[in-house]
Design an enzyme around this catalytic site. Structure first.
Site, PDB file in Angstrom:
ATOM      1  N   HIS A 109      -3.234   7.207   2.863  1.00  0.00           N
ATOM      2  CA  HIS A 109      -3.713   6.041   2.291  1.00  0.00           C
ATOM      3  C   HIS A 109      -5.182   5.735   2.945  1.00  0.00           C
ATOM      4  O   HIS A 109      -5.353   6.035   4.114  1.00  0.00           O
ATOM      5  CB  HIS A 109      -2.634   5.146   2.744  1.00  0.00           C
ATOM      6  CG  HIS A 109      -2.997   3.566   2.501  1.00  0.00           C
ATOM      7  ND1 HIS A 109      -3.583   3.163   1.142  1.00  0.00           N
ATOM      8  CD2 HIS A 109      -3.140   2.458   3.200  1.00  0.00           C
ATOM      9  CE1 HIS A 109      -3.835   1.968   1.279  1.00  0.00           C
ATOM     10  NE2 HIS A 109      -3.618   1.682   2.307  1.00  0.00           N
ATOM     11  N   ASN A 113     -10.120   0.291  -0.125  1.00  0.00           N
ATOM     12  CA  ASN A 113      -8.626   0.459   0.022  1.00  0.00           C
ATOM     13  C   ASN A 113      -8.090   0.083  -1.474  1.00  0.00           C
ATOM     14  O   ASN A 113      -8.403  -1.141  -1.681  1.00  0.00           O
ATOM     15  CB  ASN A 113      -8.259  -0.332   1.072  1.00  0.00           C
ATOM     16  CG  ASN A 113      -6.714  -0.500   1.187  1.00  0.00           C
ATOM     17  OD1 ASN A 113      -5.958   0.012   0.230  1.00  0.00           O
ATOM     18  ND2 ASN A 113      -6.020  -1.018   2.507  1.00  0.00           N
ATOM     19  N   CYS A 155       0.704  -1.369   0.051  1.00  0.00           N
ATOM     20  CA  CYS A 155       0.033   0.149  -0.045  1.00  0.00           C
ATOM     21  C   CYS A 155       0.874   1.360  -0.162  1.00  0.00           C
ATOM     22  O   CYS A 155       0.440   2.286  -0.371  1.00  0.00           O
ATOM     23  CB  CYS A 155      -0.863  -0.175   1.182  1.00  0.00           C
ATOM     24  SG  CYS A 155      -1.965  -1.135   1.161  1.00  0.00           S
TER      25      CYS A 155
HETATM   26  O1  UT7 Z   1      -3.682  -0.907   3.835  1.00  0.00           O
HETATM   27  C1  UT7 Z   1      -2.793  -1.858   4.218  1.00  0.00           C
HETATM   28  C2  UT7 Z   1      -2.920  -1.779   5.800  1.00  0.00           C
HETATM   29  N1  UT7 Z   1      -4.043  -2.342   6.324  1.00  0.00           N
HETATM   30  C3  UT7 Z   1      -4.833  -1.605   7.308  1.00  0.00           C
HETATM   31  O2  UT7 Z   1      -4.316  -0.624   7.681  1.00  0.00           O
HETATM   32  C4  UT7 Z   1      -5.898  -2.489   7.911  1.00  0.00           C
HETATM   33  C5  UT7 Z   1      -6.035  -2.265   9.448  1.00  0.00           C
HETATM   34  N2  UT7 Z   1      -7.005  -2.898   9.836  1.00  0.00           N
HETATM   35  C6  UT7 Z   1      -8.411  -2.519   9.971  1.00  0.00           C
HETATM   36  O3  UT7 Z   1      -8.730  -1.771   9.139  1.00  0.00           O
HETATM   37  C7  UT7 Z   1      -9.176  -3.269  10.882  1.00  0.00           C
HETATM   38  O4  UT7 Z   1      -8.557  -3.888  11.892  1.00  0.00           O
HETATM   39  C8  UT7 Z   1     -10.333  -4.129  10.182  1.00  0.00           C
HETATM   40  C9  UT7 Z   1     -11.467  -3.253   9.938  1.00  0.00           C
HETATM   41  C10 UT7 Z   1      -9.607  -5.120   9.241  1.00  0.00           C
HETATM   42  C11 UT7 Z   1     -11.177  -5.163  11.405  1.00  0.00           C
HETATM   43  O5  UT7 Z   1     -11.732  -4.042  12.341  1.00  0.00           O
HETATM   44  P1  UT7 Z   1     -11.386  -4.219  14.005  1.00  0.00           P
HETATM   45  O6  UT7 Z   1     -12.124  -3.202  14.661  1.00  0.00           O
HETATM   46  O7  UT7 Z   1      -9.976  -4.440  14.116  1.00  0.00           O
HETATM   47  O8  UT7 Z   1     -11.890  -5.709  14.217  1.00  0.00           O
HETATM   48  P2  UT7 Z   1     -11.267  -7.070  14.540  1.00  0.00           P
HETATM   49  O9  UT7 Z   1     -10.332  -7.745  13.564  1.00  0.00           O
HETATM   50  O10 UT7 Z   1     -10.890  -6.831  15.792  1.00  0.00           O
HETATM   51  O11 UT7 Z   1     -12.621  -7.985  14.765  1.00  0.00           O
HETATM   52  C12 UT7 Z   1     -13.518  -7.827  15.983  1.00  0.00           C
HETATM   53  C13 UT7 Z   1     -15.019  -8.659  15.680  1.00  0.00           C
HETATM   54  C14 UT7 Z   1     -14.165 -10.256  15.622  1.00  0.00           C
HETATM   55  O12 UT7 Z   1     -15.270 -11.000  16.305  1.00  0.00           O
HETATM   56  P3  UT7 Z   1     -14.923 -11.491  17.552  1.00  0.00           P
HETATM   57  O13 UT7 Z   1     -13.582 -12.358  17.625  1.00  0.00           O
HETATM   58  O14 UT7 Z   1     -14.912 -10.241  18.535  1.00  0.00           O
HETATM   59  O15 UT7 Z   1     -16.084 -12.430  17.881  1.00  0.00           O
HETATM   60  C15 UT7 Z   1     -14.424 -10.800  13.852  1.00  0.00           C
HETATM   61  O16 UT7 Z   1     -14.482 -11.901  13.823  1.00  0.00           O
HETATM   62  O17 UT7 Z   1     -15.338  -8.624  14.353  1.00  0.00           O
HETATM   63  C16 UT7 Z   1     -15.353  -9.635  13.546  1.00  0.00           C
HETATM   64  N3  UT7 Z   1     -15.424  -9.299  12.264  1.00  0.00           N
HETATM   65  C17 UT7 Z   1     -16.560  -9.042  11.546  1.00  0.00           C
HETATM   66  N4  UT7 Z   1     -17.757  -8.944  11.867  1.00  0.00           N
HETATM   67  C18 UT7 Z   1     -18.708  -8.688  10.999  1.00  0.00           C
HETATM   68  C19 UT7 Z   1     -14.337  -9.234  11.160  1.00  0.00           C
HETATM   69  N5  UT7 Z   1     -14.735  -8.965  10.154  1.00  0.00           N
HETATM   70  C20 UT7 Z   1     -15.960  -8.929  10.065  1.00  0.00           C
HETATM   71  C21 UT7 Z   1     -16.907  -8.352   9.246  1.00  0.00           C
HETATM   72  N6  UT7 Z   1     -18.265  -8.524   9.355  1.00  0.00           N
HETATM   73  N7  UT7 Z   1     -16.804  -8.376   8.047  1.00  0.00           N
END
Ligand code: UT7
Length: 322
Positions: free
Chosen positions: A249, A279, A114
């Site tokens: 970004h 993204n 990225c």
């Molecule tokens: O461009 C390159 C660099 N990339 C980035 O900078 C991405 C950085 N990361 C992010 O943007 C975020 O971490 C995400 C948007 C990917 C995820 O958000 P988050 O607030 O960090 O969520 P998480 O990964 O901690 O997941 C929280 C919960 C989990 O469930 P449990 O374990 O709490 O039951 C996930 O399984 O949300 C669940 N989950 C979803 N639920 C509904 C993960 N993806 C989804 C989804 N829909 N699409």
């Protein structure tokens, strides 16, 4: 005489197909509200079957060439940032060179995930400042939809396709003030995309899809982008208040808000495109820059901070007096 890399043209391209959060919710267990609240994304563009990183790069590049009103033959160097090249080789840069029909140009790709466009801008700026070349075309072009596992809700909601381009030319007038690029290869496991044809472990048959531990990436991204902002300001003896526009970004609105807060900038000074684009990896910063130039937000003489963070990890910034 100070020699700057001045921005003389920009361009961008987004494919026609729109894929909404609601559409994705029909195939994986997610919802529009979850995606929008956690990321700021509502929809993304998906390239058609006949499109590729090179074809999208060509459209963005031609727009930048038209805006700069130059002849493509005047381009000395083409640098394409992409993590989704049409072919392992020739480079997308060479494919773009062929599409633009120009011969006396050097062309190559930069792969910094990225952060690719910032890395490419940095290389372009060094080549121009050293006097080696006069005119450089930098393009970020990504067809992320082809390396996303559309059954993985933790990644398929995030990415989109598109291309952005910028033309730089040696000038005594201001342009790129400084660029700062960094890498730390410690973090491979947090964010990677395997190349299944060139497996590092023959027993581990990985598909060629993005794999990400999003929450851990998120935390490092926020901290790292905070540090790069300080580094950039210090290098230019500038204060937060000297920056007119932040062009970040476009990975997650929460990361963007955190960086704007650190800069004490109002969100009105931040160019945000991710709501309807997702993204687009290395293309995102150049697409956003192009949009804000074309709609008149970014004006000549204003100071613009571009920054990005991606797999590797890689991260970087470019401070431009447009
Ligand atoms: O461009 C390159 C660099 N990339 C980035 O900078 C991405 C950085 N990361 C992010 O943007 C975020 O971490 C995400 C948007 C990917 C995820 O958000 P988050 O607030 O960090 O969520 P998480 O990964 O901690 O997941 C929280 C919960 C989990 O469930 P449990 O374990 O709490 O039951 C996930 O399984 O949300 C669940 N989950 C979803 N639920 C509904 C993960 N993806 C989804 C989804 N829909 N699409």
């Amino acid at each position: 005489m100070i020699r700057y890399s001045r921005v003389i043209g920009t361009g961008g391209y987004l494919p026609a197909e729109v894929r909404t959060n609601d559409q994705i919710s029909q195939t994986v267990d997610t919802s529009d509200s979850w995606i929008y609240e956690r990321t700021g994304i509502k929809s993304r563009r998906i390239a058609g079957p006949d499109e590729s990183a090179a074809s999208m790069a060509e459209i963005a590049a031609r727009q930048a060439i038209d805006a700069a009103q130059i002849n493509p033959e005047e381009i000395d160097l083409i640098i394409v940032a992409t993590g989704t090249p049409d072919r392992i080789y020739p480079s997308t840069g060479c494919l773009l060179q062929q599409r633009l029909g120009i011969k006396n140009t050097v062309a190559f790709d930069v792969q910094a995930a990225c952060s690719g466009s910032i890395f490419a801008l940095s290389i372009a700026d060094q080549y121009i400042k050293s006097g080696a070349v006069r005119t450089v075309l930098v393009v970020g072009s990504e067809i992320c939809s082809r390396i996303v596992d559309w059954t993985d809700r933790s990644t398929c909601i995030l990415f989109g396709d598109g291309a952005g381009a910028i033309l730089l030319r040696a000038s005594e007038e201001t342009g790129v003030l400084s660029t700062h690029i960094h890498s730390d290869g410690e973090y491979e496991d947090l964010l990677y995309c395997p190349n299944p044809q060139v497996a590092i472990d023959a027993n581990k048959h990985e598909a060629g899809y993005i794999s990400m531990r999003g929450n851990e990436v998120f935390k490092v991204a926020v901290n790292t982008l905070g540090r790069i902002v300080d580094e950039t300001l210090e290098a230019n003896n500038m204060d937060k208040a000297d920056i007119d526009w932040l062009v970040p970004h476009q990975a997650n609105i929460r990361i963007i808000i955190a960086t704007a807060k650190k800069l004490k900038m109002s969100m009105d000074q931040v160019v945000v495109t991710l709501e309807n684009q997702g993204n687009t990896s290395s293309a995102s910063v150049l697409i956003a820059f192009n949009e804000a130039v074309r709609d008149g937000r970014i004006q000549r003489g204003q100071v613009v901070l571009l920054e990005a963070f991606g797999a590797g990890f890689t991260w970087g910034s470019a401070l431009i007096k447009y």
